[in-house]
Design a protein around this motif. Structure first.
Motif, PDB file in Angstrom:
ATOM      1  N   CYS A  95      12.835  76.089  54.806  1.00 22.80           N
ATOM      2  CA  CYS A  95      14.099  76.315  55.757  1.00 22.80           C
ATOM      3  C   CYS A  95      14.865  75.257  55.597  1.00 22.80           C
ATOM      4  N   LEU A  96      16.248  75.457  55.865  1.00 21.12           N
ATOM      5  CA  LEU A  96      17.359  74.622  55.983  1.00 21.12           C
ATOM      6  C   LEU A  96      18.194  74.548  57.156  1.00 21.12           C
ATOM      7  N   ALA A  97      18.443  73.391  57.630  1.00 19.73           N
ATOM      8  CA  ALA A  97      19.481  73.536  58.689  1.00 19.73           C
ATOM      9  C   ALA A  97      20.459  72.421  58.418  1.00 19.73           C
ATOM     10  N   LYS A 119      14.605  80.707  55.253  1.00 22.56           N
ATOM     11  CA  LYS A 119      16.196  80.880  56.173  1.00 22.56           C
ATOM     12  C   LYS A 119      16.863  79.693  56.250  1.00 22.56           C
ATOM     13  N   ILE A 120      18.238  80.143  56.558  1.00 22.72           N
ATOM     14  CA  ILE A 120      19.160  78.750  56.651  1.00 22.72           C
ATOM     15  C   ILE A 120      19.820  78.986  58.004  1.00 22.72           C
ATOM     16  N   VAL A 121      20.096  77.673  58.765  1.00 23.64           N
ATOM     17  CA  VAL A 121      20.673  77.597  59.752  1.00 23.64           C
ATOM     18  C   VAL A 121      22.008  76.820  59.462  1.00 23.64           C
ATOM     19  N   VAL A 289      17.599  77.686  67.338  1.00 28.71           N
ATOM     20  CA  VAL A 289      17.229  77.535  66.087  1.00 28.71           C
ATOM     21  C   VAL A 289      15.803  77.682  65.966  1.00 28.71           C
ATOM     22  N   ALA A 290      14.824  77.598  67.194  1.00 24.07           N
ATOM     23  CA  ALA A 290      13.201  78.069  67.052  1.00 24.07           C
ATOM     24  C   ALA A 290      13.220  79.582  67.096  1.00 24.07           C
TER      25      ALA A 290
END
Length: 295
Positions: A95-97, A119-121, A289-290
């Motif tokens: 997952c990327l933020a 998933k990406i934020v 985000v969580a």
């Protein structure tokens, strides 16, 4: 939390802080700037590590990480570094933020390695640097005219008349801006003191100079300047674009492009915040985000 220097395939050592608690999901933060460093995510990493593994790191050439190879460095090198880190940490799908420029890197990585992306934020991401610069300039011009200073208005009017021909328009515009105006544009809401307290400012002059070299080799690089708006439609990984109401970097034009083009994406606009909403409302940001990563 463990501090490690991760050795990439070419021998470059990357400073990283690992919050690994044997959760199924691992979130990798990508800082912006370019050259901002990972310190701005430490507060969020501590909170998020209660429900997922979290990794924050200084990109190649930034602060505590090794310097860049000036002859062979560009934004695509940073994308490959993400893949190296994923492999080193033995993460199946990551997952990327990504904040700002980090959002650009997250998009390019996910397009190249969709099979490795969970998933990406996107945090106030920029998908078109030219558009982001224009959006910032427009807001700065608006605020400068609103000061109603006769001398300033005259100089600004003359500068704006040359906007299409002045190669250093942005730099000349900054010279007209009061010292506090850039901060007011980027974060109209005060930043959270508890989150700020987690930032380390004791970087050496060598580290700071190294970071300047990193930045100088990105600005003007063709891959850096290339608009990615037309590529948003190719993004398959579930994603969330979280952006402050007054964010000039992730402009309204880019938000609309994301909303229109990304079939598996969510857009969440936060009232009253700017480009650094993760520092303005960190606990709310962490909860958002969580919920997205773990749902």
């Amino acid at each position: 939390m463990k501090i490690k220097f991760l050795e990439l395939k070419d021998g470059c050592k990357i400073y990283a802080e690992l919050y690994m608690n044997n959760f199924d999901k691992t979130l990798l933060f990508l800082h912006g700037g370019p050259g901002a460093g990972c310190d701005y995510f430490r507060y969020h990493a501590e909170l998020l590590s209660e429900s997922m593994n979290v990794v924050i790191f200084d990109q190649r050439g930034v602060l505590r990480s090794d310097a860049i190879d000036e002859e062979n460095f560009n934004a695509m090198v940073l994308v490959e570094d993400i893949e190296d880190i994923r492999q080193i940490l033995n993460i199946d799908k990551i997952c990327l933020a990504g904040h700002s420029f980090g959002g650009f890197l997250a998009l390019v990585y996910a397009l190249k390695y969709p099979q490795n992306t969970d998933k990406i934020v996107f945090m106030g991401a920029t998908f078109d640097f030219g558009d982001s610069n224009k959006s910032f300039e427009d807001k700065a011009i608006e605020k400068l005219f609103a000061l109603n200073d006769e001398k300033l208005t005259k100089a600004l009017t003359e500068l704006v008349s040359k906007r299409d021909t002045d190669e250093d328009f942005n730099g000349n515009l900054h010279e007209l801006m009061p010292p506090n105006m850039v901060g007011e544009i980027f974060h109209p809401k005060p930043q959270d003191e508890e989150a700020i307290s987690k930032i380390f400012y004791n970087h050496t002059e060598e580290d700071k100079q190294k970071t300047e070299v990193h930045k100088s080799h990105l600005w003007g690089n063709p891959e850096f300047d290339k608009s990615r708006l037309d590529e948003l439609k190719n993004l398959k990984s579930p994603s969330l674009l979280i952006v402050g109401e007054y964010d000039t970097v992730c402009s309204k034009n880019q938000r609309e492009a994301y909303k229109k083009s990304v079939s598996n994406g969510e857009l969440k606009e936060i009232d009253g915040c700017g480009h650094t909403l993760h520092m303005e409302i960190p606990k709310i940001f962490v909860n958002i985000v969580a919920d997205f990563i773990n749902k």
